[in-house]
Write an enzyme that holds these catalytic residues in place. Structure first.
Site, mmCIF file in Angstrom:
data_model
loop_
_atom_site.group_PDB
_atom_site.id
_atom_site.type_symbol
_atom_site.label_atom_id
_atom_site.label_comp_id
_atom_site.label_asym_id
_atom_site.label_seq_id
_atom_site.Cartn_x
_atom_site.Cartn_y
_atom_site.Cartn_z
ATOM 1 N N SER A 142 13.753 6.470 -13.343
ATOM 2 C CA SER A 142 12.632 7.206 -13.935
ATOM 3 C C SER A 142 12.479 8.578 -13.278
ATOM 4 C CB SER A 142 11.358 6.371 -13.770
ATOM 5 O OG SER A 142 10.225 7.176 -13.857
ATOM 6 N N SER A 143 12.522 8.610 -11.938
ATOM 7 C CA SER A 143 12.362 9.878 -11.226
ATOM 8 C C SER A 143 13.490 10.846 -11.550
ATOM 9 C CB SER A 143 12.360 9.665 -9.714
ATOM 10 O OG SER A 143 11.208 9.014 -9.325
ATOM 11 N N HIS A 172 13.203 11.334 4.373
ATOM 12 C CA HIS A 172 12.580 12.579 4.787
ATOM 13 C C HIS A 172 12.387 13.552 3.624
ATOM 14 C CE1 HIS A 172 10.533 14.997 7.550
ATOM 15 N NE2 HIS A 172 11.122 16.032 6.993
ATOM 16 N N SER A 180 -1.067 27.142 -3.980
ATOM 17 C CA SER A 180 -0.753 28.553 -4.179
ATOM 18 C C SER A 180 -1.213 29.041 -5.549
ATOM 19 C CB SER A 180 0.752 28.785 -4.055
ATOM 20 O OG SER A 180 1.221 28.243 -2.855
ATOM 21 N N ASP A 236 7.353 22.538 -25.360
ATOM 22 C CA ASP A 236 7.313 21.157 -24.853
ATOM 23 C C ASP A 236 8.336 21.072 -23.732
ATOM 24 O OD1 ASP A 236 7.258 18.302 -24.518
ATOM 25 O OD2 ASP A 236 6.456 18.146 -26.540
ATOM 26 N N HIS A 270 0.854 -1.206 0.000
ATOM 27 C CA HIS A 270 0.000 0.000 0.000
ATOM 28 C C HIS A 270 0.882 1.246 0.000
ATOM 29 C CE1 HIS A 270 -2.895 3.031 1.272
ATOM 30 N NE2 HIS A 270 -2.164 3.264 2.350
ATOM 31 N N GLU A 283 12.027 12.732 0.717
ATOM 32 C CA GLU A 283 11.032 12.073 -0.128
ATOM 33 C C GLU A 283 9.612 12.515 0.228
ATOM 34 O OE1 GLU A 283 10.831 10.129 -2.719
ATOM 35 O OE2 GLU A 283 8.716 9.598 -2.507
ATOM 36 N N HIS A 327 14.920 12.247 13.014
ATOM 37 C CA HIS A 327 13.726 12.335 13.868
ATOM 38 C C HIS A 327 12.772 11.172 13.608
ATOM 39 C CE1 HIS A 327 11.765 15.089 10.630
ATOM 40 N NE2 HIS A 327 11.336 13.870 10.469
ATOM 41 N N HIS A 328 13.050 10.390 12.561
ATOM 42 C CA HIS A 328 12.284 9.152 12.342
ATOM 43 C C HIS A 328 12.837 8.031 13.217
ATOM 44 C CE1 HIS A 328 10.116 10.610 8.735
ATOM 45 N NE2 HIS A 328 11.188 11.357 8.594
ATOM 46 N N THR A 333 6.930 26.412 7.302
ATOM 47 C CA THR A 333 5.628 25.819 7.011
ATOM 48 C C THR A 333 4.522 26.734 7.517
ATOM 49 O OG1 THR A 333 6.726 23.720 7.412
ATOM 50 C CG2 THR A 333 4.357 23.652 7.083
ATOM 51 N N TRP A 345 7.510 -0.558 4.093
ATOM 52 C CA TRP A 345 8.085 0.084 2.902
ATOM 53 C C TRP A 345 9.474 0.606 3.186
ATOM 54 C CZ3 TRP A 345 9.129 5.373 1.486
ATOM 55 C CH2 TRP A 345 8.971 6.290 2.525
ATOM 56 N N LYS A 403 3.833 29.546 5.193
ATOM 57 C CA LYS A 403 2.991 29.157 4.055
ATOM 58 C C LYS A 403 1.523 29.206 4.426
ATOM 59 C CE LYS A 403 5.886 26.783 0.986
ATOM 60 N NZ LYS A 403 5.362 27.359 -0.215
ATOM 61 N N TYR A 456 8.821 15.304 1.311
ATOM 62 C CA TYR A 456 8.664 16.669 0.805
ATOM 63 C C TYR A 456 8.530 16.697 -0.707
ATOM 64 C CZ TYR A 456 9.412 18.340 5.479
ATOM 65 O OH TYR A 456 9.267 18.578 6.812
ATOM 66 N N ARG A 515 1.589 0.661 15.359
ATOM 67 C CA ARG A 515 1.218 0.541 13.954
ATOM 68 C C ARG A 515 1.651 -0.807 13.417
ATOM 69 N NH1 ARG A 515 5.675 4.268 10.850
ATOM 70 N NH2 ARG A 515 4.601 3.504 9.024
#
Lengths: 522, 539
Positions: free
Chosen positions: B174-175, B258, B273, B110, B81, B260, B307-308, B333, B146, B336, B262, B455
């Site tokens: 690809s990315s 991390h 915006s 293009d 998932h 990622e 922090h993870h 943040t 994951w 924003k 963002y 979890r």
């Protein structure tokens, strides 16, 4: 439309408020039973209220605007698009709030870090999927698993309503006992994968990393039973390895320690009948094996082999016993996890139950002989603890130490002069298993295309000198063993490969020859 | 310039400017609009695949006890998932938006590297299919989360590991190609008058995101390659017995992981915006501070990863540093959120579906951000870590944030792309169903986490039963509500309400961005000559 929107806004704000206002167990963090856990709770509430306050502030401005500044009300759009003063203000104010939060947070964090000056130490070892506790001060060792009632109820479609099981999934067969009003230091490590030991009432969780040791401490004031769970995904039964801590005052705790140190000796039976072994073995199997190999022994294809009609289980009983004692791959070594009786029972059960009908049995006495000697093991454990005490965190090798030195003790036979081929082969087998089998396979079959087979290999069955040279210098992917193996080991493994693994050249290599070769090289 | 125009005239005479005929068009296309469409449709399909997996999870968690799946399959579902939603749905959807919108918004004909563009897309498909194939293997799909933490992934992953690793490699390539393409386009192909500080914020956020991607994807590829060699080639990067360290993997992974997250949220900010000013009929408040805030968030994302891992056993200095650094993220943040609120302030707002989704995003993302602030505080994170509180937090920042904004973008630009109007009544129904059910789904998970539910567990103690049931009900309502979205999208592509939209589609939209000055539907080729003037309302 308008009204619905407002209603929704109110509702969402109310839920937000509700979540913070009720200190109910099911809604908010629990306060816990230690000073640290209370500090953490206060910190949590402080930040929660700050967040609620900020949220309410921002949302009320936003919803005021949404209500009043809409086109349908004829509001004309202003065209301003920046205001340096405002922008500086709303950068500085959050900064100040953050500093205000960081100060108490730092204090609590430093408090949590003070593991020194503890009254006693408990080592927590994570296993797939249970906990092991070692009381380093008195040598008590506990294996703590999910209790039987929960385990039965949690089987797929068990038909048992978990609501009728007391403390469903939060109960164990052997809880951890700790004294109140004592500073207890916990050391964490793991036998296999990363787990995490969490009892919310103590206020923290800590990961158990294989090969490393973490520490944490607690000081519980109030006697009680505190429950928790593993919180780092550790495989299939991650959700089924709870933690139960019983905190009791010193007198009760001492009583418990005594009962553990001097257990009432149940008369150990010398001889068991096969039926007795099988009957007891079924219970042992259910508790220790069925998680992976399943209750009916069918296993899970691709991951856990089936017991039913398994080659190992229906083959040589000694080989099966060795595998169970020493483990293999994901299968843990059960030598230290089960007693000799239990091992005999479960081995006999697997051979005569679960669809197998081998018909033989093994007695506890026979297993006891194969187990490493208990007294020696204990002494080793003691020294291990000492190292833990002094060298807190750098204990990567610790876990392996007792095993290794025990083995060495057993293997170190003084070889004065000539050794018989059989002795060399016997010793060479263990050297082979340790150094060669991961590539060439335990049976010497190798891996086609990658690692050559030793069985009928032209090198192994050819000139012994050539083989020695190749093994000394290495070749391609094969490392040179000239300096990494001792003369004894080297000679033994060469002889072993030539006279076992399907080969029968008949010659041998003596340690003395290797020694002279080595000194000639120097 | 005149030479270019002349050449185009020449081409037009030969009529080889349109798309190829039939299905081949979609295989060989190098047109940014076609590729954008492919990305978006693929992402939508994966959104439903990943959603189905989520429903398996929520069905099992509906009641205590094991009813539908075994624990291993449950773990496979949580793993797949996450992977499918992150790499198959959200990231490709934003790349799809970038493909469609960046050339239109900066006045480029293009993308800079059209063939690379086609290759990026098809490598993505190959990567995701390779990953999905593990579902049908002996031993099943990866069931190790994951994050692929060793030693678990090395012990329990079965045959799936090499496939998952190669899939990650392909997705990474690809990315990276997509990111290079986006950077090359933005830096080289803007209309002459479009200076960097006149670019629409969506373009800005994607420029920054693309740099993030180039920096982090190789790190992830390196981490999983080390897993591969640990498993098959006897290295010991993460094995203490060989001198390695399992925690090392976690550091490398989160150095990727991390930024990622963002990658998924910065373009979200960009779209919000873009949409909010249009419906507030006001210029975006604090344009330059928005750009700087985005850049600061991107920078901070590289220095907060641990922090993870607050509970992994770090020295106190490390924990303090990562706590302070993480708290800092709240500042840009916050800027924003305040800017969006100020943009709405004293506007003349209307509430078409894109605006509804965008406002909902600001509110619910703020909530996700605030819980994020709570868990930045290391001592409290010792309680929150790896519980449902975290699950609630990151789903608030992903579902009612990224996913809602993707839907807002769909409603916002679909009329422009197709020339057809979507069914506004049905779309609002879709919005309200989604907005309400997403809260029924994720809000109770805060309670569950605080009450102590870890979890990634397939079964739970009975005191967690009530809120899990509520959450599961929310999940099913949310899941089925998305079928309305699918219906609306298909219907709009096929003619919509029948009402033809104007070139501007939304009132005065052309004051905000270039694409609204083009005809609706957008022609197959646009900006053969770059626009003379660009909107300048930010100044």
């Amino acid at each position: 439309m308008k009204k619905t929107k407002q209603l929704f806004a109110c509702l969402s704000l109310m839920t937000l408020g509700l979540g913070t206002a009720q200190a109910d167990y099911t809604l908010n963090l629990m306060k816990g039973v230690t000073k640290v856990s209370n500090d953490i709770y206060d910190l949590h509430m402080l930040i929660l209220w700050i967040c609620v306050f900020i949220g309410l502030g921002v949302f009320s401005v936003m919803f005021y605007s949404i209500y009043h500044h809409r086109k349908s009300k004829g509001h004309q759009a202003a065209q301003f698009h920046e205001n340096t003063t405002v922008e500086i203000i709303w950068t500085i104010i959050p900064t100040l709030i953050l500093i205000g939060m960081a100060i108490p947070a730092t204090k609590t964090l430093i408090e949590l870090d003070q593991v020194q000056d503890s009254d006693m130490s408990i080592k927590v070892t994570g296993h797939q999927w249970f906990w092991e506790y070692d009381y380093l001060d008195n040598g008590i060792n506990l294996i703590s698993r999910l209790d039987e009632a929960s385990n039965k109820a949690r089987q797929p479609n068990s038909g048992i309503d978990p609501r009728n099981v007391p403390h469903y999934l939060l109960n164990v067969d052997e809880p951890l006992h700790i004294p109140t009003k004592k500073k207890i230091r916990f050391l964490f490590t793991s036998k296999d994968v990363v787990h995490s030991w969490w009892v919310p009432d103590l206020g923290w969780k800590k990961d158990t990393n294989p090969g490393f040791i973490n520490d944490a401490w607690t000081y519980v004031d109030k006697p009680g039973t505190y429950r928790g769970q593993c919180t780092e995904l550790c495989g299939k039964d991650h959700g089924f390895m709870p933690i139960v801590v019983i905190a009791e005052d010193q007198a009760d705790y001492d009583k418990w320690v005594n009962s553990k140190l001097n257990p009432v000796e149940t008369a150990t039976k010398a001889n068991w009948t096969k039926d007795e072994l099988i009957a007891e073995g079924a219970k042992v199997y259910e508790k220790n094996c069925s998680t992976c190999h399943l209750a009916d022994g069918a296993g899970i294809k691709g991951t856990f082999p089936a017991i039913t009609a398994s080659k190992v289980v229906t083959g040589d009983i000694q080989a099966q016993t060795q595998l169970i004692l020493n483990g293999k791959g994901m299968m843990p070594a059960f030598a230290n996890l089960l007693k000799a009786e239990q091992l005999a029972q479960v081995i006999t059960y697997t051979r005569n139950g679960l669809g197998n009908k081998v018909g033989d049995e093994i007695q506890p006495a026979a297993i006891a002989e194969m187990l490493p000697k208990k007294a020696g093991a204990k002494a080793e454990a003691k020294t291990e603890e000492k190292v833990v005490e002094t060298k807190e965190k750098s204990v990567a090798t610790l876990e392996k130490k007792p095993e290794k030195s025990a083995k060495k003790g057993a293997e170190k036979v003084e070889h004065s002069a000539e050794m018989a081929v059989t002795d060399l082969v016997a010793h060479g087998k263990s050297v082979y298993e340790k150094n060669c089998s991961s590539c060439h396979g335990a049976d010497g079959a190798g891996m086609p295309g990658l690692f050559p087979a030793l069985k009928a290999s032209p090198v192994v069955t050819g000139d012994i000198k050539k083989q020695v040279e190749l093994m000394t210098a290495g070749k391609g992917m094969m490392p040179g063993f000239g300096t990494t193996l001792s003369a004894d080991d080297f000679a033994a493994v060469v002889t072993y490969t030539r006279n076992d693994l399907g080969n029968s050249v008949g010659d041998s290599l003596q340690p003395s020859a290797v020694k002279s070769l080595q000194s000639a090289k120097k | 310039m005149s030479a270019v125009v002349a050449e185009h005239d020449h081409h037009d005479e030969h009529h080889d400017h349109g798309p190829a005929k039939g299905l081949v068009r979609w295989l060989i296309t190098t047109n940014h609009k076609d590729i954008g469409t492919l990305y978006l449709l693929f992402a939508l399909a994966m959104f439903f695949v990943g959603g189905l997996m989520a429903l398996v999870i929520r069905a099992e968690l509906f009641e205590p006890g094991m009813q539908f799946v075994n624990p291993t399959f449950f773990n496979s579902m949580t793993t797949m998932h996450a992977l499918v939603m992150v790499f198959g749905a959200v990231m490709p959807a934003f790349v799809g938006l970038a493909n469609w919108q960046i050339p239109l918004m900066i006045g480029a004909p293009d993308m800079a590297l059209p063939r690379l563009n086609n290759m990026s897309f098809w490598m993505l498909v190959a990567g995701v299919l390779l990953l999905a194939s593990t579902l049908f293997m002996e031993g099943g799909a990866p069931a190790c989360g994951w994050t692929f933490y060793p030693p678990l992934v090395l012990r329990d992953c079965g045959h799936a590991l090499p496939f998952a690793v190669f899939s990650v490699h392909m997705l990474g390539v690809s990315s990276i190609m997509g990111a290079i393409n986006i950077i090359a386009t933005i830096l080289n192909m803007r209309a002459p008058k479009m200076t960097l500080m006149k670019m629409p914020l969506f373009v800005w956020t994607w420029l920054i995101t693309a740099f993030l991607l180039i920096a982090i994807m190789p790190v992830f590829a390196g981490a999983v390659t080390m897993l591969l060699t640990d498993k098959f080639f006897a290295t010991s990067f993460f094995d203490a017995a060989g001198g390695g360290d399992p925690v090392l993997y976690q550091h490398i992974f989160w150095f990727f992981g991390h930024p990622e997250v963002y990658v998924m949220i910065l373009p979200t900010f960009g779209v919000a915006s873009t949409i909010i000013p249009v419906f507030a009929r006001k210029p975006l408040f604090g344009y330059s501070s928005m750009v700087y805030a985005t850049a600061s968030i991107a920078f901070l994302s590289f220095i907060v990863w641990a922090h993870h891992m607050f509970t992994v056993g770090m020295p106190i200095a490390g924990e303090l540093y990562f706590m302070y650094a993480t708290m800092l993220i709240a500042i840009p943040t916050g800027v924003k959120v305040f800017n969006w609120t100020a943009t709405m302030w004293k506007g003349a707002m209307t509430f078409e579906t894109p605006m509804l989704f965008s406002i909902c995003f600001v509110v619910l993302f703020t909530m996700g951000g605030l819980t994020g602030l709570m868990m930045s505080v290391a001592p409290t994170d010792f309680q929150y870590h790896d519980t449902y509180f975290i699950v609630a937090h990151f789903h608030y920042t992903l579902v009612p944030a990224s996913v809602f904004i993707l839907m807002a973008a769909g409603y916002f630009w679909l009329p422009k792309w197709t020339g057809n109007m979507y069914d506004e009544r049905l779309a609002r129904f879709h919005f309200w169903m989604s907005a309400i059910s997403v809260n029924i789904l994720f809000f109770p998970q805060h309670f569950l986490g605080l009450a102590g539910m870890p979890r990634r567990i397939p079964d739970y103690a009975v005191q967690f039963a009530d809120w899990n049931m509520v959450s599961s009900i929310g999940a099913f309502i949310f899941g089925f509500s998305q079928l309305i979205f699918l219906y609306i999208v298909i219907k709009t592509i096929n003619g919509g309400t029948g009402e033809k939209v104007t070139d501007e589609v939304w009132e005065d939209a052309s004051k905000h961005s270039l694409e609204w000055t083009l005809p609706s539907p957008v022609p197959y080729h646009t900006w053969a000559t770059p626009p003379e003037e660009v909107p300048s309302e930010h100044f």
